[in-house]
Design a protein around this motif. Sequence first.
Motif, mmCIF file in Angstrom:
data_model
loop_
_atom_site.group_PDB
_atom_site.id
_atom_site.type_symbol
_atom_site.label_atom_id
_atom_site.label_comp_id
_atom_site.label_asym_id
_atom_site.label_seq_id
_atom_site.Cartn_x
_atom_site.Cartn_y
_atom_site.Cartn_z
ATOM 1 N N VAL A 1 -14.218 53.610 9.857
ATOM 2 C CA VAL A 1 -15.153 52.274 10.163
ATOM 3 C C VAL A 1 -16.176 52.170 9.070
ATOM 4 N N ALA A 2 -16.132 50.843 8.475
ATOM 5 C CA ALA A 2 -17.244 50.726 7.332
ATOM 6 C C ALA A 2 -18.467 50.338 8.050
ATOM 7 N N PRO A 3 -19.658 50.627 7.348
ATOM 8 C CA PRO A 3 -20.979 50.384 7.581
ATOM 9 C C PRO A 3 -21.305 48.878 7.438
ATOM 10 N N ASN A 4 -22.258 48.300 8.234
ATOM 11 C CA ASN A 4 -22.844 47.083 8.316
ATOM 12 C C ASN A 4 -23.480 46.867 7.000
ATOM 13 N N VAL A 5 -22.959 46.581 5.986
ATOM 14 C CA VAL A 5 -23.541 46.262 4.735
ATOM 15 C C VAL A 5 -24.383 44.715 4.612
ATOM 16 N N LEU A 6 -23.400 43.922 5.445
ATOM 17 C CA LEU A 6 -24.050 42.626 5.490
ATOM 18 C C LEU A 6 -25.585 42.620 5.966
ATOM 19 N N GLU A 7 -25.859 43.299 7.037
ATOM 20 C CA GLU A 7 -27.110 43.289 7.759
ATOM 21 C C GLU A 7 -27.519 42.004 8.160
ATOM 22 N N ARG A 8 -26.602 41.096 8.676
ATOM 23 C CA ARG A 8 -27.034 39.711 9.044
ATOM 24 C C ARG A 8 -27.439 38.885 8.054
ATOM 25 N N ASP A 9 -27.188 38.988 6.776
ATOM 26 C CA ASP A 9 -27.603 38.242 5.601
ATOM 27 C C ASP A 9 -26.649 36.875 5.359
ATOM 28 N N PHE A 10 -26.928 35.822 6.226
ATOM 29 C CA PHE A 10 -25.793 34.905 6.484
ATOM 30 C C PHE A 10 -25.988 33.767 5.538
ATOM 31 N N SER A 11 -26.806 33.812 4.614
ATOM 32 C CA SER A 11 -27.406 32.646 3.588
ATOM 33 C C SER A 11 -27.352 32.996 2.215
ATOM 34 N N LEU B 1 -4.224 39.789 7.305
ATOM 35 C CA LEU B 1 -3.852 39.824 5.904
ATOM 36 C C LEU B 1 -3.435 38.448 5.373
ATOM 37 N N SER B 2 -2.670 37.591 6.081
ATOM 38 C CA SER B 2 -2.321 36.239 5.929
ATOM 39 C C SER B 2 -3.658 35.619 6.005
ATOM 40 N N ALA B 3 -4.532 35.539 6.845
ATOM 41 C CA ALA B 3 -5.712 34.693 6.655
ATOM 42 C C ALA B 3 -6.459 35.040 5.136
ATOM 43 N N LEU B 4 -6.489 36.382 4.879
ATOM 44 C CA LEU B 4 -7.273 36.623 3.648
ATOM 45 C C LEU B 4 -6.578 36.228 2.519
ATOM 46 N N GLY B 5 -5.304 36.242 2.597
ATOM 47 C CA GLY B 5 -4.281 35.853 1.532
ATOM 48 C C GLY B 5 -4.484 34.298 1.109
ATOM 49 N N MET B 6 -4.654 33.584 2.318
ATOM 50 C CA MET B 6 -4.831 32.269 1.996
ATOM 51 C C MET B 6 -6.170 31.932 1.356
ATOM 52 N N ALA B 7 -7.232 32.572 1.806
ATOM 53 C CA ALA B 7 -8.587 32.618 1.084
ATOM 54 C C ALA B 7 -8.541 32.649 -0.422
ATOM 55 N N LEU B 8 -7.744 33.813 -0.746
ATOM 56 C CA LEU B 8 -7.819 34.309 -1.920
ATOM 57 C C LEU B 8 -6.640 33.446 -3.152
ATOM 58 N N LEU B 9 -6.092 32.436 -2.226
ATOM 59 C CA LEU B 9 -5.100 31.827 -3.191
ATOM 60 C C LEU B 9 -5.772 30.794 -4.169
ATOM 61 N N ASN B 10 -6.994 30.201 -3.671
ATOM 62 C CA ASN B 10 -7.658 29.301 -4.567
ATOM 63 C C ASN B 10 -9.129 29.410 -4.684
ATOM 64 N N ARG B 11 -9.482 30.988 -4.403
ATOM 65 C CA ARG B 11 -10.844 31.099 -4.668
ATOM 66 C C ARG B 11 -10.941 32.568 -5.371
ATOM 67 N N PRO B 12 -11.826 32.888 -5.948
ATOM 68 C CA PRO B 12 -12.182 34.227 -6.627
ATOM 69 C C PRO B 12 -12.541 35.132 -5.206
ATOM 70 N N ALA B 13 -12.323 36.510 -5.618
ATOM 71 C CA ALA B 13 -12.477 37.365 -4.483
ATOM 72 C C ALA B 13 -13.958 37.598 -4.404
ATOM 73 N N PRO B 14 -14.666 37.655 -3.087
ATOM 74 C CA PRO B 14 -15.997 37.575 -2.983
ATOM 75 C C PRO B 14 -16.593 39.063 -3.319
ATOM 76 N N ASP B 15 -17.966 39.458 -3.111
ATOM 77 C CA ASP B 15 -18.405 40.647 -3.509
ATOM 78 C C ASP B 15 -18.080 41.276 -2.143
ATOM 79 N N LEU B 16 -18.421 40.762 -1.064
ATOM 80 C CA LEU B 16 -18.296 41.436 0.233
ATOM 81 C C LEU B 16 -17.679 40.715 1.382
ATOM 82 N N TYR B 17 -16.930 41.485 2.172
ATOM 83 C CA TYR B 17 -16.015 40.770 3.247
ATOM 84 C C TYR B 17 -16.675 41.443 4.623
#
Length: 396
Positions: free
Chosen positions: A219-229, A279-295
């Motif tokens: 399990v990964a840590p909560n790196v996002l820490e509710r930074d939604f903006s 995996l399919s949902a993430l694949g669609m997102a990566l089809l037309n956009r660059p990979a994000p820094d964090l997911y």
Amino acid sequence: MSASDAKQKKSRRQRRKFTREFKDGAVKLVLAEGKGIPEVARDLDLTESALRTWVEQAKQARGEGKPGALLQDEREELARLRAENRQLRMERELLKKGGGLLREGDDVKFTFIHAQKAHFPIAFMCEQLEVSRSGYYAWASRPESARKTNDRELAEVVADVHEESRRRYGSPRVFRELRARGYRVSRKRVARLMRKKGLRARARRRFVKTTDSAHGHPVAPNVLERDFSPEQPNSKWAGDITYVWTAEGWLYLAVVLDLFSRKVVGWAMSDTIDRQLVLSALGMALLNRPAPDLYHSDRGSQYASEDYRGLLKQKGITCSMSRKGNCWDNAVVESFFSSLKMELVYERSFQTHEEAKRALFEYIEAWYNRRRRHSALGYVSPEEYERNASTRSAAA
């Protein structure tokens, strides 16, 4: 727009890619829902030629592309059924809008008929509401004050905006839509007119979340820490899974949202809730956009699986997960699911998975991403929010 900007825009459109699921969803809006190609192309920001090609390919695959003619009696029967269907649709829509007016006085009914005369035949409404046409025309010929005339005309526009949102908008979003269309009106006046016509947003229901976190995966840590903006698009994404009931059983929906604009950049649907769904949902997102820094996601087994974590690592994406049992750590996606359930799922009874898939596709791609006014974005759609941000960035 300069010639170079137009060339860049055209280039971006040419590079746009579509998954098989997206193409199927667009085609089904035409063939199964009976919508016109121009309308669907406009709603999904497609070219009509591309959509028409997809539709023809689908017809040929189903053996419907060959020319032929129905027999005369078959054509007559089809015309009769279509007429009956139109009549039933009109009665159903009129019942939704004015079903509670049968116990009201004639003036109230006449006001409703006057407001809806652009959408239904007057004779039809008079018959359904049990008033005479001569009585309506006599009422309509009476002079009215300028204020009352203005209120009546504005009320018609308010009702149209509410109906265009499929009765999803309350007064705040109706008010914002009217201002965007150039109407000088106050929010209080919009609220008053909506109350008078019995128009309101759909009521929220409590959202129930289920996550299978009882697994042995890391399990990964909560790196996002509710930074939604985040300040830039494609910086931080978030995803989750929800479920929709049909008569054929559960249908599961996985989504990926860009937290910058709240846009659904990837989605997938299946009758099986497994790692392939996310995996399919993430694949669609990566089809037309660059990979994000964090997911960011919850601790579900699908997101903690070796395949999923491996894809994130391959793309250089930092993995972040909510704390155990804390839905607020992924509040943006939870909010999207709440709107989806309130505005679509709780209002429909789906008989098949295919019917649910068509409705979900239309809600996400034609409504939520491109038209729905989002309160967190200053009451513009996710698509418009990204366009505005791109314009500001280019001008800086």
